[in-house]
Design an enzyme around this catalytic site. Sequence first.
Site, short mmCIF file in Angstrom:
data_model
loop_
_atom_site.label_atom_id
_atom_site.label_comp_id
_atom_site.label_asym_id
_atom_site.label_seq_id
_atom_site.Cartn_x
_atom_site.Cartn_y
_atom_site.Cartn_z
N GLU A 1 -52.29 -47.12 19.65
CA GLU A 1 -53.42 -48.03 19.45
C GLU A 1 -54.72 -47.24 19.36
O GLU A 1 -55.29 -46.89 20.41
CB GLU A 1 -53.51 -49.00 20.62
CG GLU A 1 -52.28 -49.87 20.81
CD GLU A 1 -52.64 -51.15 21.53
OE1 GLU A 1 -52.44 -52.21 20.94
OE2 GLU A 1 -53.15 -51.10 22.65
N GLY B 1 -59.56 -54.85 18.69
CA GLY B 1 -60.51 -55.95 18.80
C GLY B 1 -61.74 -55.79 17.92
O GLY B 1 -62.72 -56.52 18.06
N TRP C 1 -51.95 -60.96 25.55
CA TRP C 1 -52.93 -62.05 25.69
C TRP C 1 -54.20 -61.59 26.42
O TRP C 1 -55.20 -62.31 26.43
CB TRP C 1 -52.31 -63.23 26.46
CG TRP C 1 -51.21 -63.95 25.75
CD1 TRP C 1 -50.66 -63.66 24.53
CD2 TRP C 1 -50.52 -65.11 26.23
NE1 TRP C 1 -49.66 -64.56 24.22
CE2 TRP C 1 -49.55 -65.45 25.26
CE3 TRP C 1 -50.59 -65.89 27.40
CZ2 TRP C 1 -48.69 -66.55 25.41
CZ3 TRP C 1 -49.74 -66.97 27.55
CH2 TRP C 1 -48.80 -67.30 26.56
N LYS C 2 -54.14 -60.46 27.08
CA LYS C 2 -55.28 -59.95 27.86
C LYS C 2 -55.69 -61.02 28.89
O LYS C 2 -54.84 -61.77 29.37
CB LYS C 2 -56.44 -59.55 26.95
CG LYS C 2 -55.99 -58.64 25.82
CD LYS C 2 -57.13 -57.97 25.12
CE LYS C 2 -56.59 -57.22 23.92
NZ LYS C 2 -57.58 -56.32 23.33
N GLY D 1 -53.25 -58.13 19.96
CA GLY D 1 -54.15 -58.79 20.91
C GLY D 1 -54.59 -60.14 20.38
O GLY D 1 -53.88 -61.14 20.49
N GLY D 2 -55.75 -60.17 19.75
CA GLY D 2 -56.36 -61.43 19.31
C GLY D 2 -55.43 -62.36 18.56
O GLY D 2 -55.39 -63.57 18.84
N SER E 1 -56.08 -54.62 15.73
CA SER E 1 -56.46 -55.62 14.72
C SER E 1 -55.34 -55.90 13.71
O SER E 1 -55.60 -56.12 12.53
CB SER E 1 -57.75 -55.20 14.00
OG SER E 1 -58.80 -55.06 14.93
N GLU F 1 -58.00 -50.42 27.45
CA GLU F 1 -58.97 -51.15 28.27
C GLU F 1 -58.78 -50.81 29.75
O GLU F 1 -59.75 -50.71 30.51
CB GLU F 1 -58.83 -52.66 28.02
CG GLU F 1 -59.35 -53.03 26.64
CD GLU F 1 -58.76 -54.29 26.04
OE1 GLU F 1 -58.10 -55.07 26.76
OE2 GLU F 1 -58.93 -54.49 24.82
C1 PEP Z 1 -54.50 -54.81 21.96
O1 PEP Z 1 -55.21 -55.28 22.82
O2 PEP Z 1 -53.51 -54.15 22.30
C2 PEP Z 1 -54.87 -55.03 20.56
C3 PEP Z 1 -54.24 -54.35 19.63
O3 PEP Z 1 -55.86 -55.94 20.32
P1 PEP Z 1 -56.29 -56.53 18.87
O4 PEP Z 1 -55.03 -56.88 18.14
O5 PEP Z 1 -57.12 -57.72 19.20
O6 PEP Z 1 -57.05 -55.44 18.18
#
Ligand code: PEP
Length: 251
Positions: A168, A174, A10-11, A235-236, A214, A98
């Site tokens: 990742e 993102g 969820w960040k 993430g998103g 993503s 991040e």
């Molecule tokens: C993440 O933050 O680990 C990630 C994969 O983000 P997103 O799915 O938004 O790219």
Amino acid sequence: MRKNLIAGNWKMNTTLPEGLALAKGLNEALNGKTVKCDVVIGVPFIHLASVAAAIDTSRIAVAAQNCADKEKGAYTGEVSAAMVASTGAKYVILGHSERRAYYHETAEVLKEKVILALANRLTPIFCIGETLDDRDAGKQFDVVDEQVKASLFGLSAEDFSHLVIAYEPVWAIGTGKTATAEQAQEIHAHIRSTIASKYGQAIAENCSILYGGSMNAGNAKELVAKPDVDGGLIGGASLSVENFLPIIEAF
Ligand code: PEP
């Protein structure tokens, strides 16, 4: 055999009431459903205890998104692995790009975090991945090897067998750009062979390696169909039940 796993990250999103509503919504959506993967939600620290108490944690495990590299004491503002574990959380995301980029987390610091997480019976979801410059220079394999070796290869085989890796690519996080299923498979197989070179084939085969970047309802099926892609770190698309559920159902 290694497990299939879909983990949300969820960040720094959701207030506590919003986070509780999201967690409860997912809990309800999974009620009575048979899913073919373990499900984890990585929530902000202040949500951990409340979310763990509000959901069926045998169906959805809770993760922190970080923990301290020190056991306890005068480290104002830090949250220890023991504190995370005491909330009912079972996982901790470590080494997210991040955190490496914005908070300057080094391989050495991450090594300490992994050791403390494992000592407190938390499963680290250890993130690795190259930047776009690295990939353009053809260095992606060297970069992930170095990240794995520098932070994880000091672990005993027993400890290593308790962690999950998340590949990742930084350029896909993102950004809406996803690695193709073939690119993901190629590097996941490489990461598994690097693990095998140190810990042997059995431990490498048992290690879950997630893809992150993503991932969404539209691309999840193709990604998790690859033999070395054991799930995703999302993430998103983990911020709504509507988007997250189809990813869980991709298996
Ligand atoms: C993440 O933050 O680990 C990630 C994969 O983000 P997103 O799915 O938004 O790219």
